[in-house]
Design a protein around this motif. Structure first.
Motif, PDB file in Angstrom:
ATOM      1  N   VAL A 140       0.867  -1.180   0.000  1.00  0.00           N
ATOM      2  CA  VAL A 140       0.000   0.000   0.000  1.00  0.00           C
ATOM      3  C   VAL A 140       0.900   1.225   0.000  1.00  0.00           C
ATOM      4  O   VAL A 140       1.700   1.421   0.922  1.00  0.00           O
ATOM      5  N   GLY A 141       0.783   2.061  -1.025  1.00  0.00           N
ATOM      6  CA  GLY A 141       1.618   3.256  -1.121  1.00  0.00           C
ATOM      7  C   GLY A 141       1.124   4.374  -0.226  1.00  0.00           C
ATOM      8  O   GLY A 141      -0.071   4.478   0.078  1.00  0.00           O
ATOM      9  N   ASN A 142       2.028   5.225   0.206  1.00  0.00           N
ATOM     10  CA  ASN A 142       1.682   6.383   1.031  1.00  0.00           C
ATOM     11  C   ASN A 142       1.379   7.591   0.149  1.00  0.00           C
ATOM     12  O   ASN A 142       2.122   7.882  -0.792  1.00  0.00           O
ATOM     13  N   ASP A 143       0.272   8.294   0.454  1.00  0.00           N
ATOM     14  CA  ASP A 143      -0.075   9.542  -0.238  1.00  0.00           C
ATOM     15  C   ASP A 143      -0.089   9.378  -1.753  1.00  0.00           C
ATOM     16  O   ASP A 143       0.462  10.185  -2.506  1.00  0.00           O
ATOM     17  N   ARG A 178       3.165   5.518  -6.086  1.00  0.00           N
ATOM     18  CA  ARG A 178       3.112   4.324  -6.907  1.00  0.00           C
ATOM     19  C   ARG A 178       4.441   3.588  -6.843  1.00  0.00           C
ATOM     20  O   ARG A 178       5.485   4.180  -6.575  1.00  0.00           O
ATOM     21  N   THR A 179       4.403   2.284  -7.111  1.00  0.00           N
ATOM     22  CA  THR A 179       5.619   1.491  -7.063  1.00  0.00           C
ATOM     23  C   THR A 179       6.184   1.276  -8.459  1.00  0.00           C
ATOM     24  O   THR A 179       5.446   1.229  -9.433  1.00  0.00           O
ATOM     25  N   ASP A 180       7.497   1.144  -8.524  1.00  0.00           N
ATOM     26  CA  ASP A 180       8.128   0.825  -9.792  1.00  0.00           C
ATOM     27  C   ASP A 180       8.656  -0.603  -9.798  1.00  0.00           C
ATOM     28  O   ASP A 180       9.458  -0.976 -10.644  1.00  0.00           O
ATOM     29  N   PHE A 181       8.218  -1.442  -8.816  1.00  0.00           N
ATOM     30  CA  PHE A 181       8.641  -2.843  -8.823  1.00  0.00           C
ATOM     31  C   PHE A 181       7.440  -3.742  -9.115  1.00  0.00           C
ATOM     32  O   PHE A 181       6.294  -3.378  -8.889  1.00  0.00           O
ATOM     33  N   TYR A 209       5.327  -7.801   8.007  1.00  0.00           N
ATOM     34  CA  TYR A 209       5.099  -6.476   7.438  1.00  0.00           C
ATOM     35  C   TYR A 209       6.220  -5.526   7.817  1.00  0.00           C
ATOM     36  O   TYR A 209       6.947  -5.722   8.800  1.00  0.00           O
ATOM     37  N   CYS A 210       6.351  -4.483   7.010  1.00  0.00           N
ATOM     38  CA  CYS A 210       7.279  -3.388   7.277  1.00  0.00           C
ATOM     39  C   CYS A 210       6.579  -2.103   6.871  1.00  0.00           C
ATOM     40  O   CYS A 210       6.135  -1.965   5.720  1.00  0.00           O
ATOM     41  N   ASN A 211       6.467  -1.166   7.788  1.00  0.00           N
ATOM     42  CA  ASN A 211       5.787   0.100   7.539  1.00  0.00           C
ATOM     43  C   ASN A 211       6.832   1.212   7.547  1.00  0.00           C
ATOM     44  O   ASN A 211       7.394   1.533   8.593  1.00  0.00           O
ATOM     45  N   ASN A 212       7.127   1.767   6.384  1.00  0.00           N
ATOM     46  CA  ASN A 212       8.118   2.843   6.316  1.00  0.00           C
ATOM     47  C   ASN A 212       7.634   3.951   5.379  1.00  0.00           C
ATOM     48  O   ASN A 212       6.481   3.936   4.924  1.00  0.00           O
ATOM     49  N   ARG A 213       8.489   4.908   5.063  1.00  0.00           N
ATOM     50  CA  ARG A 213       8.084   6.064   4.262  1.00  0.00           C
ATOM     51  C   ARG A 213       7.697   5.687   2.843  1.00  0.00           C
ATOM     52  O   ARG A 213       6.987   6.440   2.164  1.00  0.00           O
ATOM     53  N   GLN A 214       8.160   4.543   2.369  1.00  0.00           N
ATOM     54  CA  GLN A 214       7.826   4.114   1.012  1.00  0.00           C
ATOM     55  C   GLN A 214       6.493   3.374   0.934  1.00  0.00           C
ATOM     56  O   GLN A 214       6.039   3.040  -0.153  1.00  0.00           O
ATOM     57  N   GLY A 215       5.883   3.091   2.094  1.00  0.00           N
ATOM     58  CA  GLY A 215       4.596   2.421   2.090  1.00  0.00           C
ATOM     59  C   GLY A 215       4.546   1.274   3.085  1.00  0.00           C
ATOM     60  O   GLY A 215       5.468   1.070   3.888  1.00  0.00           O
ATOM     61  N   LEU A 216       3.458   0.527   3.023  1.00  0.00           N
ATOM     62  CA  LEU A 216       3.251  -0.640   3.876  1.00  0.00           C
ATOM     63  C   LEU A 216       3.524  -1.888   3.051  1.00  0.00           C
ATOM     64  O   LEU A 216       2.848  -2.146   2.056  1.00  0.00           O
ATOM     65  N   HIS A 217       4.513  -2.663   3.456  1.00  0.00           N
ATOM     66  CA  HIS A 217       4.952  -3.848   2.724  1.00  0.00           C
ATOM     67  C   HIS A 217       4.551  -5.075   3.531  1.00  0.00           C
ATOM     68  O   HIS A 217       4.885  -5.179   4.715  1.00  0.00           O
ATOM     69  N   ILE A 218       3.875  -6.020   2.899  1.00  0.00           N
ATOM     70  CA  ILE A 218       3.329  -7.182   3.601  1.00  0.00           C
ATOM     71  C   ILE A 218       3.610  -8.430   2.767  1.00  0.00           C
ATOM     72  O   ILE A 218       3.568  -8.396   1.538  1.00  0.00           O
ATOM     73  N   ALA A 219       3.885  -9.546   3.449  1.00  0.00           N
ATOM     74  CA  ALA A 219       4.129 -10.802   2.743  1.00  0.00           C
ATOM     75  C   ALA A 219       3.784 -11.985   3.631  1.00  0.00           C
ATOM     76  O   ALA A 219       3.747 -11.886   4.861  1.00  0.00           O
ATOM     77  N   SER A 220       3.558 -13.118   2.991  1.00  0.00           N
ATOM     78  CA  SER A 220       3.236 -14.346   3.718  1.00  0.00           C
ATOM     79  C   SER A 220       4.479 -15.008   4.290  1.00  0.00           C
ATOM     80  O   SER A 220       4.367 -15.922   5.118  1.00  0.00           O
ATOM     81  N   GLY A 221       5.669 -14.594   3.860  1.00  0.00           N
ATOM     82  CA  GLY A 221       6.895 -15.193   4.360  1.00  0.00           C
ATOM     83  C   GLY A 221       8.039 -14.202   4.356  1.00  0.00           C
ATOM     84  O   GLY A 221       8.061 -13.253   3.568  1.00  0.00           O
ATOM     85  N   LEU A 222       9.026 -14.432   5.226  1.00  0.00           N
ATOM     86  CA  LEU A 222      10.191 -13.557   5.283  1.00  0.00           C
ATOM     87  C   LEU A 222      10.987 -13.538   3.981  1.00  0.00           C
ATOM     88  O   LEU A 222      11.514 -12.491   3.596  1.00  0.00           O
ATOM     89  N   ARG A 262      12.060  -9.969   1.974  1.00  0.00           N
ATOM     90  CA  ARG A 262      13.417  -9.549   1.642  1.00  0.00           C
ATOM     91  C   ARG A 262      13.532  -9.059   0.197  1.00  0.00           C
ATOM     92  O   ARG A 262      14.510  -8.402  -0.165  1.00  0.00           O
ATOM     93  N   LYS A 263      12.543  -9.371  -0.625  1.00  0.00           N
ATOM     94  CA  LYS A 263      12.605  -8.967  -2.032  1.00  0.00           C
ATOM     95  C   LYS A 263      12.095  -7.546  -2.268  1.00  0.00           C
ATOM     96  O   LYS A 263      12.292  -6.998  -3.349  1.00  0.00           O
ATOM     97  N   PHE A 264      11.423  -6.977  -1.274  1.00  0.00           N
ATOM     98  CA  PHE A 264      11.032  -5.570  -1.408  1.00  0.00           C
ATOM     99  C   PHE A 264      12.296  -4.714  -1.389  1.00  0.00           C
ATOM    100  O   PHE A 264      13.062  -4.759  -0.413  1.00  0.00           O
ATOM    101  N   PRO A 265      12.546  -3.932  -2.415  1.00  0.00           N
ATOM    102  CA  PRO A 265      13.807  -3.176  -2.475  1.00  0.00           C
ATOM    103  C   PRO A 265      13.935  -2.089  -1.413  1.00  0.00           C
ATOM    104  O   PRO A 265      15.045  -1.680  -1.083  1.00  0.00           O
ATOM    105  N   CYS A 266      12.811  -1.607  -0.884  1.00  0.00           N
ATOM    106  CA  CYS A 266      12.868  -0.511   0.078  1.00  0.00           C
ATOM    107  C   CYS A 266      12.678  -0.977   1.519  1.00  0.00           C
ATOM    108  O   CYS A 266      12.363  -0.179   2.401  1.00  0.00           O
ATOM    109  N   VAL A 267      12.848  -2.284   1.769  1.00  0.00           N
ATOM    110  CA  VAL A 267      12.789  -2.821   3.128  1.00  0.00           C
ATOM    111  C   VAL A 267      14.209  -3.132   3.581  1.00  0.00           C
ATOM    112  O   VAL A 267      14.931  -3.887   2.930  1.00  0.00           O
TER     113      VAL A 267
END
Length: 653
Positions: free
Chosen positions: A7-10, A13-16, A147-160, A164-169
C-alpha cells in the motif's frame, strides 16, 4: 499459499513488479500467480492446492462494491457453520473458497469476523473507503504474516523470504533477536531476525491507517480461570476423543495421499490411529527416518526409533510404511546447501540436526505424491502432556508425602526414568531449589551469575553486556521453573506462550521448497483449550504419566505402543554426520571468523576450541561432561547462525 501486498503512502506508486517476488518455479501443488489493484493497494497471490476448496481460489479478491481487497492463506474448519451464520445454503457454501467466505464475513462483521472463523489463516484486507489496512492471524499459530511500515509504504508478505525482495525494506539484522537465539531466550512478540520487519503474533490484529499509524492487539487468549470438570474419569476420555477426532476430520479433504511422520513416540502414532478410525480414506502412508546402518550408537536406548515405529506400523495393514535411512554423509542444513534453508525460511534453524531428518520425510512425502505431512507438533503440550510437574507442584505446596509416593510409583512403573532418587531429585527438588540456590549465590558473589546451561552459549561477551542478557536469562529460567509451582492450567498456558514467543517456535506453516505443507492437528486450539482446562490428575495418576493419552488412544493404537519408552532422538546419527564433516566445519568457522559482523555477535574462539577438542569416538563423547549438548545442539546451531548472518549481510559466496 504465498502472497505479497503493498500500500503506497499519499498516492505513491511502485516501480517494482510484485509478481516477481514469488517463486518462479514452485514444485508440487501450486497454481498460477494472479494480481489485483484497488486504489493505492496492490496484491499478488499464488494458491497452494492443499484441499478441495483451494481449487476455487481466485485471489486477490475485491468485493462487489469495490471497497475491500483481500488476500491471504486459509484452511478453514467448520465451513458449514460459517456458511449458516452468513445465511448461505449448504450448496452455496460448498461452492465458495475459504477466502470468499471470509470476504463475505468481513462485509457482515468487519474485524469481528475473527470470532466466527476457525482453522489456519493469515490474511490482509485493505478498506478503500476508510483507507485502512488490516492484518489478521489465526489462533492456531498456523500461518505466517510479516510487514514493514516505512516512508515508502506498507509492505506485507506471507513469508520472510518474500519480504526480503522488497527493495525498500531494510535487511539490517536485529541484534536482540540474534542474541535471544544464541541464549535460548524468548523474544519480543512480533520480532524477526530483521530490525525493520515485524511478524503479526498469533491470534492478533494489526491495523494500519492512512497516516501509517499502527495499532496491534490480541483478540483471543486462553482464559486462565476456565475449568472443565466431569463426574467420572471415563467422561474425560470421551470428551477428549471427541475433540481429537474433530481436530482431524477437516484434514480428510486434503488432496493426494495422507502422509504422516511415524516416530517412536505417541503423537504421530495418535494422528495415524485417529485418521484410520475416522475412515473415508484408503491412501494412508507413514514415513520414518532412521540412522544409517552400522552408525555408532551415541544415545543409548533413544538412538533409533525405527524398531518402535515398525512395531506400531505392523498392526496397521492398511497403512503403507516407508523406512528411510539418513546417510552419515548428508548434512544439507550445514554443509551442502545452507543458503537453500535460508531462502526457504529467511531465518536460522534452531534444531539444525533435525533439519535433515525432516528433510528426508518431506522429500519422501513429495515422492509419494502428498501435498501435506502430518507432524506431532504441540501434541505434548496437550493430549500427551506427561504430567510430571505434578511432583514439583506437590513439593511446592508442602505435600512431601505425595511427592515421595508419586516419585516411587513412577520409578517403579517406568524403567527409563532412572530410579526413585533420580526421579525425586529431578522432578520434585530441582525446580523448587533452583531459585533459592541462585539467590544465595547472587548475594554471596554480589552479582547475578549465568545458569549452568549458559556455558554452552556461543555469544560474544560484549553483546551480553550491551543487551544486559544475564538478568533476562535468569528471569526466563525462573519463570519456567516457577511455572511448575502454579496451577496446572496456568502452567500449560505459560509454556504455550513461551513456546510461541521464543526461538523454539516452529516456522509457520508454509509449503516447503518440495511443495509439502506441514500439518499439525494435535495443535488444534480447541483441543488444547480442553486439555488445559481439565485437572492435573487426568495426566498423572498413581505414578502413571500420560494417563489421559493412554486411555484416549487405547482404542486406536496397539497396546505395545502405549508402554513406557525412552525419549527417542529424531535423526540420532547427527554426531556421526558432524564427525564426517569435521574438517569442513573447521573451515566454516574460519570463514565466520573473517566476518566482522559475525565476530561482533558470536564467540568464534569458543567454536574453534570445541572443534579442536572433538571426541575420538562415541565412548569419549559420553566421558566428556557437557560435550553432547555442545556438539548435538549448540555448535551446529551456532555455525548455522553464523552462516545466516554472513548470508543476510551479503558475505556468503
Amino acid at each position: 499459499m504465498e502472497f505479497a501486498f503493498w500500500v503506497g503512502n499519499d498516492g505513491q506508486r511502485t516501480d517494482f513488479d510484485l509478481s516477481r517476488f514469488l517463486d518462479p518455479n514452485p514444485v508440487g501443488f501450486w497454481g498460477h500467480v494472479s494480481f489485483q489493484v484497488l486504489g493505492p493497494a496492490q496484491a499478488v497471490f499464488r494458491p497452494f492446492y492443499l484441499h478441495q476448496h483451494d481449487s476455487f481460489e481466485c485471489q486477490p479478491l475485491v468485493n462487489d462494491q469495490g471497497r475491500f481487497l483481500l488476500v491471504g492463506s486459509f484452511r478453514l474448519d467448520y465451513r458449514h457453520s460459517l456458511g449458516q451464520a452468513l445465511g448461505l445454503s449448504l450448496l452455496e457454501s460448498d461452492s465458495l473458497s475459504d477466502s470468499a467466505l471470509v470476504l463475505k464475513g468481513w462485509e457482515k462483521w468487519q474485524d469481528r469476523i475473527v470470532h466466527h472463523i476457525h482453522g489456519d489463516f493469515a490474511f490482509v484486507l485493505y478498506d478503500l473507503e476508510e483507507k485502512v489496512t488490516w492484518l489478521i492471524t489465526d489462533r492456531d499459530v498456523g500461518r505466517g504474516l510479516y510487514y514493514c511500515n516505512n516512508r515508502q509504504g506498507l509492505h506485507i508478505a506471507s513469508g520472510l523470504p518474500i519480504m526480503r525482495k522488497f527493495p525498500c525494506v531494510s535487511k539490517e539484522l536485529d541484534k536482540g533477536y540474534i542474541a535471544s537465539y544464541l541464549c535460548d531466550l524468548s523474544h519480543e512478540p512480533g520480532s524477526t531476525p530483521f530490525r525493520d520487519v515485524k511478524s503479526v503474533p498469533w491470534a492478533s490484529i494489526v491495523r494500519v491507517d492512512a497516516q501509517g499509524q499502527t495499532k496491534s492487539w490480541r483478540y483471543w487468549d486462553f482464559d486462565p480461570d476456565k475449568t472443565i470438570r466431569y463426574k467420572t474419569d471415563d467422561d474425560y476420555v470421551a470428551a477428549a476423543r471427541e475433540k481429537l477426532e474433530a481436530a482431524h476430520a477437516t484434514y480428510l479433504r486434503v488432496n493426494g495421499p495422507l502422509v504422516s511422520c511415524l516416530t517412536g513416540g505417541w503423537d504421530c502414532a495418535a494422528i495415524i490411529g485417529t485418521l484410520r478410525k475416522l475412515g473415508g480414506r484408503d491412501d494412508l502412508h507413514a514415513v520414518t527416518a532412521i540412522p544409517y546402518t552400522d552408525t555408532p550408537n551415541t544415545l543409548g536406548s533413544s538412538f533409533n526409533e525405527g524398531p518402535r515405529a515398525i512395531q506400531t506400523a505392523s498392526h496397521w495393514p492398511d497403512v503403507t510404511h516407508h523406512l528411510i535411512e539418513i546417510e552419515n554423509e548428508r548434512h544439507q542444513a550445514l554443509i551442502s546447501a545452507p543458503e537453500k534453508t535460508f531462502l526457504a525460511a529467511a531465518r536460522p534453524l534452531r534444531n539444525v540436526n533435525n533439519a535433515d531428518w525432516m528433510g528426508q520425510l518431506v522429500q519422501t512425502t513429495a515422492q509419494i505424491g502428498g501435498c501435506g505431512l502430518f507432524t506431532g507438533a504441540r501434541g505434548n503440550m496437550g493430549l500427551t502432556w506427561d504430567g510430571r510437574d505434578t511432583l514439583t507442584s506437590a513439593f511446592a505446596r508442602g505435600r512431601l508425602d505425595k511427592a515421595l509416593l508419586e516419585a516411587w510409583r513412577w520409578a517403579k512403573k517406568d524403567p527409563y526414568q532412572g530410579g526413585f532418587l533420580r526421579v525425586f531429585w529431578r522432578e520434585a527438588l530441582k525446580a523448587n531449589l533452583a531459585k533459592p540456590m541462585r539467590d544465595f549465590c547472587t548475594q554471596a558473589m554480589g552479582f547475578p551469575a549465568w545458569p549452568k546451561i549458559a556455558r554452552t552459549f556461543f555469544i560474544n561477551k560484549d553483546l551480553v553486556k550491551e543487551l544486559d542478557l544475564v538478568p533476562r536469562t535468569l528471569a526466563q529460567l525462573e519463570s519456567v521453573l516457577g511455572a511448575a509451582r502454579t496451577s496446572g492450567r496456568e502452567r500449560k498456558i505459560l509454556f504455550f506462550h513461551a513456546f510461541n514467543n521464543s526461538i523454539n517456535q516452529r516456522i509457520p506453516h508454509q509449503p516447503a521448497k518440495d511443495g509439502v505443507m506441514p500439518l499439525s492437528p494435535l495443535g488444534n486450539m480447541e483441543l488444547l483449550e480442553f486439555c488445559f482446562a481439565i485437572p492435573d490428575e487426568q495426566y498423572f495418576h498413581k505414578g502413571e504419566s500420560r494417563w489421559l493419552a493412554k486411555r484416549v488412544l487405547a482404542d486406536r493404537l496397539p497396546p505395545e505402543s502405549l508402554t513406557p519408552q525412552p525419549r527417542f532422538s529424531q535423526g540420532g546419527n547427527h554426531f556421526a554426520r558432524m564427525s564426517h564433516h569435521r574438517d569442513f566445519l573447521q573451515g566454516e568457522v574460519e570463514r565466520l571468523a573473517s566476518s566482522p559482523v559475525v565476530c561482533s555477535m558470536m564467540n568464534v574462539d569458543k567454536m574453534r576450541d570445541v572443534l579442536n577438542d572433538w571426541p575420538t569416538d562415541e565412548h569419549d563423547l559420553h566421558r566428556q561432561n557437557g560435550m553432547r549438548m555442545l556438539l548435538g545442539t549448540h555448535l551446529p546451531r551456532a555455525i548455522n547462525l553464523g552462516q545466516f548472518i554472513r548470508w543476510a549481510d551479503g558475505g556468503n559466496e
